[in-house]
Design a protein around this motif. Sequence first.
Motif, PDB file in Angstrom:
ATOM      1  N   SER A 191       0.824  -1.197   0.000  1.00  0.00           N
ATOM      2  CA  SER A 191       0.000   0.000   0.000  1.00  0.00           C
ATOM      3  C   SER A 191       0.861   1.252   0.000  1.00  0.00           C
ATOM      4  CB  SER A 191      -0.953  -0.013   1.183  1.00  0.00           C
ATOM      5  OG  SER A 191      -0.255  -0.022   2.391  1.00  0.00           O
ATOM      6  N   ASP A 192       2.126   1.107   0.332  1.00  0.00           N
ATOM      7  CA  ASP A 192       3.121   2.169   0.148  1.00  0.00           C
ATOM      8  C   ASP A 192       2.720   3.511   0.733  1.00  0.00           C
ATOM      9  OD1 ASP A 192       5.699   2.289  -0.728  1.00  0.00           O
ATOM     10  OD2 ASP A 192       5.194   2.859  -2.788  1.00  0.00           O
ATOM     11  N   GLY A 193       2.134   3.498   1.939  1.00  0.00           N
ATOM     12  CA  GLY A 193       1.802   4.745   2.610  1.00  0.00           C
ATOM     13  C   GLY A 193       0.490   5.374   2.178  1.00  0.00           C
ATOM     14  N   ASP A 194      -0.191   4.791   1.213  1.00  0.00           N
ATOM     15  CA  ASP A 194      -1.481   5.305   0.752  1.00  0.00           C
ATOM     16  C   ASP A 194      -2.553   4.894   1.751  1.00  0.00           C
ATOM     17  OD1 ASP A 194      -3.931   5.800  -0.480  1.00  0.00           O
ATOM     18  OD2 ASP A 194      -3.208   5.234  -2.472  1.00  0.00           O
ATOM     19  N   MET A 195      -2.949   5.825   2.601  1.00  0.00           N
ATOM     20  CA  MET A 195      -3.868   5.519   3.701  1.00  0.00           C
ATOM     21  C   MET A 195      -5.241   5.079   3.195  1.00  0.00           C
ATOM     22  SD  MET A 195      -1.944   5.682   6.213  1.00  0.00           S
ATOM     23  CE  MET A 195      -3.069   5.500   7.564  1.00  0.00           C
ATOM     24  N   GLU A 196      -5.724   5.694   2.125  1.00  0.00           N
ATOM     25  CA  GLU A 196      -7.031   5.317   1.573  1.00  0.00           C
ATOM     26  C   GLU A 196      -6.985   3.872   1.055  1.00  0.00           C
ATOM     27  OE1 GLU A 196     -10.971   5.397   0.599  1.00  0.00           O
ATOM     28  OE2 GLU A 196      -9.872   6.860   1.791  1.00  0.00           O
ATOM     29  N   GLN A 206      -4.893   1.522   2.049  1.00  0.00           N
ATOM     30  CA  GLN A 206      -4.778   0.665   3.229  1.00  0.00           C
ATOM     31  C   GLN A 206      -6.137   0.424   3.866  1.00  0.00           C
ATOM     32  OE1 GLN A 206      -1.891   2.238   5.992  1.00  0.00           O
ATOM     33  NE2 GLN A 206      -0.195   2.017   4.544  1.00  0.00           N
ATOM     34  N   LEU A 207      -6.930   1.482   3.957  1.00  0.00           N
ATOM     35  CA  LEU A 207      -8.267   1.351   4.531  1.00  0.00           C
ATOM     36  C   LEU A 207      -9.131   0.433   3.671  1.00  0.00           C
ATOM     37  CD1 LEU A 207     -10.405   2.082   6.635  1.00  0.00           C
ATOM     38  CD2 LEU A 207     -10.939   4.111   5.255  1.00  0.00           C
ATOM     39  N   GLN A 208      -9.061   0.586   2.354  1.00  0.00           N
ATOM     40  CA  GLN A 208      -9.848  -0.269   1.462  1.00  0.00           C
ATOM     41  C   GLN A 208      -9.443  -1.738   1.606  1.00  0.00           C
ATOM     42  OE1 GLN A 208     -12.573   0.733  -0.128  1.00  0.00           O
ATOM     43  NE2 GLN A 208     -12.152   2.723   0.783  1.00  0.00           N
ATOM     44  N   LEU A 209      -8.142  -2.002   1.718  1.00  0.00           N
ATOM     45  CA  LEU A 209      -7.671  -3.381   1.917  1.00  0.00           C
ATOM     46  C   LEU A 209      -8.174  -3.936   3.242  1.00  0.00           C
ATOM     47  CD1 LEU A 209      -3.944  -3.344   0.726  1.00  0.00           C
ATOM     48  CD2 LEU A 209      -5.866  -4.557  -0.312  1.00  0.00           C
ATOM     49  N   THR A 210      -8.108  -3.124   4.271  1.00  0.00           N
ATOM     50  CA  THR A 210      -8.539  -3.557   5.595  1.00  0.00           C
ATOM     51  C   THR A 210     -10.042  -3.842   5.599  1.00  0.00           C
ATOM     52  OG1 THR A 210      -6.786  -2.203   6.551  1.00  0.00           O
ATOM     53  CG2 THR A 210      -8.493  -2.948   8.042  1.00  0.00           C
ATOM     54  N   LYS A 219      -9.013 -18.354   0.867  1.00  0.00           N
ATOM     55  CA  LYS A 219      -7.634 -18.751   1.160  1.00  0.00           C
ATOM     56  C   LYS A 219      -6.596 -17.772   0.591  1.00  0.00           C
ATOM     57  CE  LYS A 219      -4.460 -22.586   1.366  1.00  0.00           C
ATOM     58  NZ  LYS A 219      -4.193 -23.970   1.001  1.00  0.00           N
ATOM     59  N   PRO A 220      -6.729 -17.304  -0.657  1.00  0.00           N
ATOM     60  CA  PRO A 220      -5.730 -16.342  -1.153  1.00  0.00           C
ATOM     61  C   PRO A 220      -5.690 -15.047  -0.327  1.00  0.00           C
ATOM     62  CG  PRO A 220      -6.998 -17.233  -2.975  1.00  0.00           C
ATOM     63  CD  PRO A 220      -7.682 -17.688  -1.713  1.00  0.00           C
ATOM     64  N   THR A 221      -6.840 -14.566   0.074  1.00  0.00           N
ATOM     65  CA  THR A 221      -6.899 -13.347   0.886  1.00  0.00           C
ATOM     66  C   THR A 221      -6.272 -13.582   2.250  1.00  0.00           C
ATOM     67  OG1 THR A 221      -8.921 -12.687  -0.254  1.00  0.00           O
ATOM     68  CG2 THR A 221      -8.445 -11.600   1.847  1.00  0.00           C
ATOM     69  N   LEU A 222      -6.592 -14.723   2.858  1.00  0.00           N
ATOM     70  CA  LEU A 222      -6.006 -15.052   4.159  1.00  0.00           C
ATOM     71  C   LEU A 222      -4.487 -15.144   4.053  1.00  0.00           C
ATOM     72  CD1 LEU A 222      -8.586 -17.749   5.291  1.00  0.00           C
ATOM     73  CD2 LEU A 222      -8.422 -15.401   6.133  1.00  0.00           C
ATOM     74  N   SER A 223      -3.998 -15.735   2.972  1.00  0.00           N
ATOM     75  CA  SER A 223      -2.544 -15.850   2.756  1.00  0.00           C
ATOM     76  C   SER A 223      -1.914 -14.476   2.570  1.00  0.00           C
ATOM     77  CB  SER A 223      -2.246 -16.714   1.531  1.00  0.00           C
ATOM     78  OG  SER A 223      -2.643 -18.031   1.740  1.00  0.00           O
ATOM     79  N   MET A 224      -2.567 -13.634   1.780  1.00  0.00           N
ATOM     80  CA  MET A 224      -2.027 -12.301   1.509  1.00  0.00           C
ATOM     81  C   MET A 224      -1.857 -11.499   2.795  1.00  0.00           C
ATOM     82  SD  MET A 224      -3.436  -9.245  -1.055  1.00  0.00           S
ATOM     83  CE  MET A 224      -4.959 -10.088  -1.210  1.00  0.00           C
ATOM     84  N   PHE A 225      -2.740 -11.721   3.757  1.00  0.00           N
ATOM     85  CA  PHE A 225      -2.686 -10.981   5.013  1.00  0.00           C
ATOM     86  C   PHE A 225      -2.033 -11.781   6.142  1.00  0.00           C
ATOM     87  CE2 PHE A 225      -5.748  -8.615   2.602  1.00  0.00           C
ATOM     88  CZ  PHE A 225      -5.455  -7.307   2.926  1.00  0.00           C
ATOM     89  N   VAL A 281      -9.111  -6.540  13.033  1.00  0.00           N
ATOM     90  CA  VAL A 281      -9.188  -5.833  11.743  1.00  0.00           C
ATOM     91  C   VAL A 281     -10.162  -4.662  11.836  1.00  0.00           C
ATOM     92  CG1 VAL A 281      -9.868  -6.079   9.317  1.00  0.00           C
ATOM     93  CG2 VAL A 281      -8.479  -7.858  10.406  1.00  0.00           C
ATOM     94  N   TYR A 282     -11.280  -4.859  12.525  1.00  0.00           N
ATOM     95  CA  TYR A 282     -12.234  -3.770  12.705  1.00  0.00           C
ATOM     96  C   TYR A 282     -11.563  -2.582  13.398  1.00  0.00           C
ATOM     97  CZ  TYR A 282     -16.057  -0.977  14.488  1.00  0.00           C
ATOM     98  OH  TYR A 282     -16.869   0.071  14.792  1.00  0.00           O
ATOM     99  N   GLU A 283     -10.800  -2.863  14.428  1.00  0.00           N
ATOM    100  CA  GLU A 283     -10.105  -1.780  15.142  1.00  0.00           C
ATOM    101  C   GLU A 283      -9.135  -1.032  14.229  1.00  0.00           C
ATOM    102  OE1 GLU A 283      -8.467  -3.838  18.515  1.00  0.00           O
ATOM    103  OE2 GLU A 283     -10.442  -4.000  19.481  1.00  0.00           O
ATOM    104  N   MET A 284      -8.549  -1.752  13.273  1.00  0.00           N
ATOM    105  CA  MET A 284      -7.642  -1.113  12.319  1.00  0.00           C
ATOM    106  C   MET A 284      -8.402  -0.139  11.422  1.00  0.00           C
ATOM    107  SD  MET A 284      -5.323  -4.415  11.329  1.00  0.00           S
ATOM    108  CE  MET A 284      -4.442  -3.592  10.013  1.00  0.00           C
ATOM    109  N   THR A 285      -9.661  -0.427  11.147  1.00  0.00           N
ATOM    110  CA  THR A 285     -10.450   0.457  10.289  1.00  0.00           C
ATOM    111  C   THR A 285     -10.857   1.734  11.019  1.00  0.00           C
ATOM    112  OG1 THR A 285     -12.636  -0.463  10.820  1.00  0.00           O
ATOM    113  CG2 THR A 285     -11.408  -1.509   9.005  1.00  0.00           C
TER     114      THR A 285
END
Length: 102
Positions: free
Chosen positions: A1-6, A8-12, A46-52, A96-100
């Motif tokens: 996400s390279d510092g892009d907060m928006e 990062q939020l979308q991924l979260t 599974k791919p999403t779980l692996s990515m995170f 994850v919710y807390e991260m959002t």
Amino acid sequence: SDGDMEFQLQLTLAIHKGLLELKEKYSEGVAEHNDDKIQLIRHKLKPTLSMFDLYHIIEELQRGKEIIESEGFDNLSFKNHYQNLKEKLDATIQRVYEMTQG
């Protein structure tokens, strides 16, 4: 996400939504004793779980798969697995919710 907060939020938010879907569909599959429904959501997420790096959930899902294949749904091993999975999902969904919330 390279510092892009928006971004990062979308991924979260995406992983949060995926975890909620996993919990819902897995629960439905358990209630219905429907291994196909469980396989579909496991395969989808599974791919999403692996990515995170959510390997603790991936490992629990694999454990459930092995129990269903060898013993089915109606046994203590599966009941323990399902309880462990729900606890791991609930804790991760909360984290994850807390991260959002920033």
